[in-house]
Write a protein that holds these residues in place. Structure first.
Motif, short mmCIF file in Angstrom:
data_model
loop_
_atom_site.label_atom_id
_atom_site.label_comp_id
_atom_site.label_asym_id
_atom_site.label_seq_id
_atom_site.Cartn_x
_atom_site.Cartn_y
_atom_site.Cartn_z
N THR A 71 33.40 44.03 54.23
CA THR A 71 34.00 43.53 52.98
C THR A 71 34.24 42.02 53.06
O THR A 71 34.07 41.31 52.06
N TYR A 72 34.63 41.53 54.24
CA TYR A 72 34.82 40.08 54.38
C TYR A 72 33.50 39.35 54.15
O TYR A 72 33.44 38.35 53.41
N THR A 75 32.49 39.29 50.45
CA THR A 75 33.26 38.43 49.53
C THR A 75 32.58 37.08 49.30
O THR A 75 32.81 36.43 48.28
N THR A 127 31.76 47.70 44.42
CA THR A 127 32.60 48.27 45.48
C THR A 127 32.00 49.57 46.01
O THR A 127 31.99 49.80 47.23
N TYR A 160 38.90 44.93 48.58
CA TYR A 160 37.69 44.21 48.16
C TYR A 160 37.50 44.34 46.64
O TYR A 160 37.13 43.38 45.97
N ASP A 163 39.86 41.95 45.10
CA ASP A 163 39.36 40.60 45.38
C ASP A 163 38.28 40.20 44.36
O ASP A 163 38.36 39.14 43.72
N ILE A 225 41.47 39.53 52.35
CA ILE A 225 40.73 40.04 53.52
C ILE A 225 40.51 38.88 54.47
O ILE A 225 39.73 37.96 54.18
#
Length: 270
Positions: A71-72, A75, A127, A160, A163, A225
């Motif tokens: 997920t990081y 992003t 997602t 996420y 985000d 995150i």
């Protein structure tokens, strides 16, 4: 709600640039997220090391760390979804479809809701894509299996979602603020990648004792995150979510939508 979605669908279903950009986004996102081990093996073969640790020893796809790792990484690509949202909004002004919608009886609040439906749908599909990618890649590479370890730290996936949703609401605001597609994309990119990060860097240098710059919008969204990779060279990381950071991003979502509505109300589109 179904009627508003149908109106948006009629606008988008034959708009080829939207589908090309969307397909390119998911292809590039999928390729990069699934090729991390290939890249680590590649640089390992060329003698690279992270403080004595061979890159191919890094368990990037292991459960349960995969959720924060993936997920990081994902992003970084949300800005391209932001471009798609900006194009979608600016086309309303450029092609005067918003004017036609208002003439046909759609009020401004319904118009904004129709855009939010598309943003929510994009965020949800994005997602789910990352969730499925994580399950597949984790199943292929992780040496540990089982539902219990698989769902550990899976809370990074809804984080996420939040985000990306907050960032797309920010893109919505930029699209409402600037009608010209090119200028809006440039503003979104420059503010996200340069203006705020450089501003935060300067402020953190001169006012290191304070943390007010952590409340800036892009910084607040990105803080959800944290960077997970330093843990592989035995550095402490934040591998959890913080409630006040979650609430701050929710507040920014609400603010972006409110400001978008105020801007839309102030514009003469009839």
């Amino acid at each position: 709600m179904t009627r508003l979605f149908y109106i948006e669908w009629l606008k988008l279903k034959h708009y080829r640039p939207f589908w090309i950009l969307l397909i390119l986004y998911f292809v590039i996102l999928g390729l990069i997220c699934s090729s991390v081990m290939l890249y680590l093996n590649f640089i390992s073969d060329r003698g690279a090391s992270f403080q004595g640790i061979s890159p191919d020893m890094i368990p990037f796809y292991d459960f349960a760390d995969i959720w924060q790792n993936l997920t990081y990484l994902a992003t970084f690509f949300k800005i391209f979804l932001g471009f798609i949202v900006v194009i979608s909004i600016c086309n309303e002004w450029n092609f005067r479809t918003i004017r036609q919608n208002i003439i046909d009886g759609l009020d401004k609040k319904e118009f904004l809701i129709s855009k939010l439906i598309i943003i929510l749908l994009l965020t949800f599909i994005n997602t789910v894509f990352i969730l499925l990618l994580g399950i597949v890649l984790g199943s292929l590479y992780s040496p540990v299996y089982g539902l219990d370890v698989m769902v550990q730290k899976i809370f990074f996936v809804p984080a996420y979602f939040l985000d990306v949703l907050a960032f797309l609401c920010f893109a919505l605001l930029v699209g409402m603020l600037i009608k010209k597609t090119g200028f809006a994309i440039v503003l979104l990119a420059f503010y996200t990648l340069f203006i705020e990060p450089i501003g935060v860097l300067i402020l953190s240098h001169f006012y290191a004792q304070y943390t007010f710059y952590e409340f800036f919008p892009i910084r607040a969204i990105n803080n959800l995150i944290s960077t997970p990779y330093p843990k592989y060279i035995f550095r402490e990381i934040k591998d959890y979510l913080v409630w006040h950071e979650l609430l701050l991003v929710v507040a920014y979502c609400t603010l972006f939508i409110f400001l978008s509505f105020r801007l839309l109300k102030s514009k003469d589109v009839a």
